[in-house]
Design a protein around this motif. Structure first.
Motif, PDB file in Angstrom:
ATOM      1  N   THR A  86      -1.518  -4.762   9.474  1.00  0.00           N
ATOM      2  CA  THR A  86      -2.923  -4.461   9.755  1.00  0.00           C
ATOM      3  C   THR A  86      -3.765  -4.273   8.495  1.00  0.00           C
ATOM      4  O   THR A  86      -4.988  -4.420   8.544  1.00  0.00           O
ATOM      5  CB  THR A  86      -3.047  -3.198  10.620  1.00  0.00           C
ATOM      6  OG1 THR A  86      -2.376  -2.117   9.959  1.00  0.00           O
ATOM      7  CG2 THR A  86      -2.424  -3.409  11.986  1.00  0.00           C
ATOM      8  N   VAL A  87      -3.144  -3.933   7.376  1.00  0.00           N
ATOM      9  CA  VAL A  87      -3.879  -3.746   6.125  1.00  0.00           C
ATOM     10  C   VAL A  87      -3.727  -4.939   5.187  1.00  0.00           C
ATOM     11  O   VAL A  87      -4.698  -5.407   4.593  1.00  0.00           O
ATOM     12  CB  VAL A  87      -3.420  -2.448   5.410  1.00  0.00           C
ATOM     13  CG1 VAL A  87      -4.051  -2.331   4.033  1.00  0.00           C
ATOM     14  CG2 VAL A  87      -3.753  -1.229   6.257  1.00  0.00           C
ATOM     15  N   HIS A  90      -0.156   5.164  -0.340  1.00  0.00           N
ATOM     16  CA  HIS A  90      -1.593   5.421  -0.220  1.00  0.00           C
ATOM     17  C   HIS A  90      -2.133   6.039  -1.512  1.00  0.00           C
ATOM     18  O   HIS A  90      -1.428   6.793  -2.185  1.00  0.00           O
ATOM     19  CB  HIS A  90      -1.866   6.445   0.886  1.00  0.00           C
ATOM     20  CG  HIS A  90      -1.392   6.046   2.238  1.00  0.00           C
ATOM     21  ND1 HIS A  90      -2.198   5.451   3.172  1.00  0.00           N
ATOM     22  CD2 HIS A  90      -0.187   6.196   2.833  1.00  0.00           C
ATOM     23  CE1 HIS A  90      -1.530   5.242   4.275  1.00  0.00           C
ATOM     24  NE2 HIS A  90      -0.292   5.686   4.104  1.00  0.00           N
ATOM     25  N   ARG A 136       4.346  -1.252  10.145  1.00  0.00           N
ATOM     26  CA  ARG A 136       3.635  -1.407   8.872  1.00  0.00           C
ATOM     27  C   ARG A 136       4.589  -1.846   7.784  1.00  0.00           C
ATOM     28  O   ARG A 136       5.732  -1.389   7.719  1.00  0.00           O
ATOM     29  CB  ARG A 136       3.001  -0.078   8.413  1.00  0.00           C
ATOM     30  CG  ARG A 136       1.744   0.358   9.110  1.00  0.00           C
ATOM     31  CD  ARG A 136       0.547  -0.562   8.915  1.00  0.00           C
ATOM     32  NE  ARG A 136       0.395  -1.104   7.567  1.00  0.00           N
ATOM     33  CZ  ARG A 136      -0.161  -0.451   6.536  1.00  0.00           C
ATOM     34  NH1 ARG A 136      -0.624   0.777   6.688  1.00  0.00           N
ATOM     35  NH2 ARG A 136      -0.273  -1.036   5.356  1.00  0.00           N
ATOM     36  N   SER A 186      -7.167   3.187  -0.867  1.00  0.00           N
ATOM     37  CA  SER A 186      -6.443   1.929  -0.777  1.00  0.00           C
ATOM     38  C   SER A 186      -4.949   2.200  -0.669  1.00  0.00           C
ATOM     39  O   SER A 186      -4.527   3.358  -0.552  1.00  0.00           O
ATOM     40  CB  SER A 186      -6.744   1.037  -1.989  1.00  0.00           C
ATOM     41  OG  SER A 186      -6.264  -0.280  -1.761  1.00  0.00           O
ATOM     42  N   GLN A 187      -4.184   1.124  -0.718  1.00  0.00           N
ATOM     43  CA  GLN A 187      -2.733   1.201  -0.662  1.00  0.00           C
ATOM     44  C   GLN A 187      -2.157   0.178  -1.625  1.00  0.00           C
ATOM     45  O   GLN A 187      -2.804  -0.825  -1.922  1.00  0.00           O
ATOM     46  CB  GLN A 187      -2.219   0.891   0.750  1.00  0.00           C
ATOM     47  CG  GLN A 187      -2.727   1.844   1.803  1.00  0.00           C
ATOM     48  CD  GLN A 187      -2.306   1.445   3.206  1.00  0.00           C
ATOM     49  OE1 GLN A 187      -1.455   0.585   3.393  1.00  0.00           O
ATOM     50  NE2 GLN A 187      -2.886   2.086   4.203  1.00  0.00           N
TER      51      GLN A 187
END
Length: 194
Positions: free
Chosen positions: A163-164, A109, A104, A129-130
């Motif tokens: 992935t985000v 977060h 990541r 969210s981040q």
């Protein structure tokens, strides 16, 4: 150990300085000092400030480990905290620059709750969210000796493969100033519809 820890249920989670553990825990997270300022606005109200909302913020330590979850940090709860937005829709946390774990891109977060009284379980969250940081800032921070594990984890990763963040970072990229020697200040405006 296979169980779920609910940091929101811990007495002392409402705080602005999240560098040290609280309650019966006593550890302090090492790392480059950083302040994180979040501003919450309403997209249904001409981006007016949203006061009285609770924001839960948490992130990993300089080695990419999360308190309460990493096997070496099960008895620590640092780098976690809740604050209530002021009349300008803002909260500010005193913390450290987050580390990076394999797989990541570095991130922080946060969850948004309609009030402090509702910020007791993720079941009541409005949004999750981040936020992340510019690659130049990540490389600068991770050049310091405390972040050698994070530097190794970051090498070879990208926002495009994350992935985000693979769909873009324009709404999640914090504005950052400072340096490893002076500490960092990061800020992000968060727009939600209410």
């Amino acid at each position: 150990s296979g169980s779920i820890a609910n940091a929101l249920a811990l007495t002392g989670i409402v705080r602005s300085d999240i560098r040290s553990s609280f309650g019966s825990a006593s550890g302090t997270a090492a790392g480059v000092p950083m302040t994180v300022k979040l501003t919450l606005v309403n997209t249904n109200g001409s981006c007016a400030s949203l006061a009285g909302y609770a924001i839960y913020l948490w992130h990993c330590d300089c080695n990419g480990r999360y308190s309460l979850y990493d096997s070496s940090l099960l008895n620590e709860n640092y780098l976690r905290g809740v604050q209530v937005t002021d009349s300008n829709g803002q909260v500010s946390f005193t913390t450290i620059f987050p580390g990076c774990y394999a797989g990541r891109m570095p991130h922080i977060h946060f969850e948004i709750y309609p009030s402090l009284s509702s910020a007791v379980s993720a079941a009541y969250k409005m949004r999750t969210s981040q936020l992340t940081f510019p690659l130049a800032t990540l490389n600068e921070a991770y050049a310091t000796s405390l972040y050698s594990t994070s530097a190794a984890n970051l090498s070879g990763m990208s926002f495009a493969a994350d992935t985000v963040f693979s769909d873009g970072t324009s709404l999640q990229m914090a504005s950052v100033s400072g340096s490893p020697s002076s500490g960092y200040a990061a800020s992000l405006a968060i727009a939600i519809s209410t």
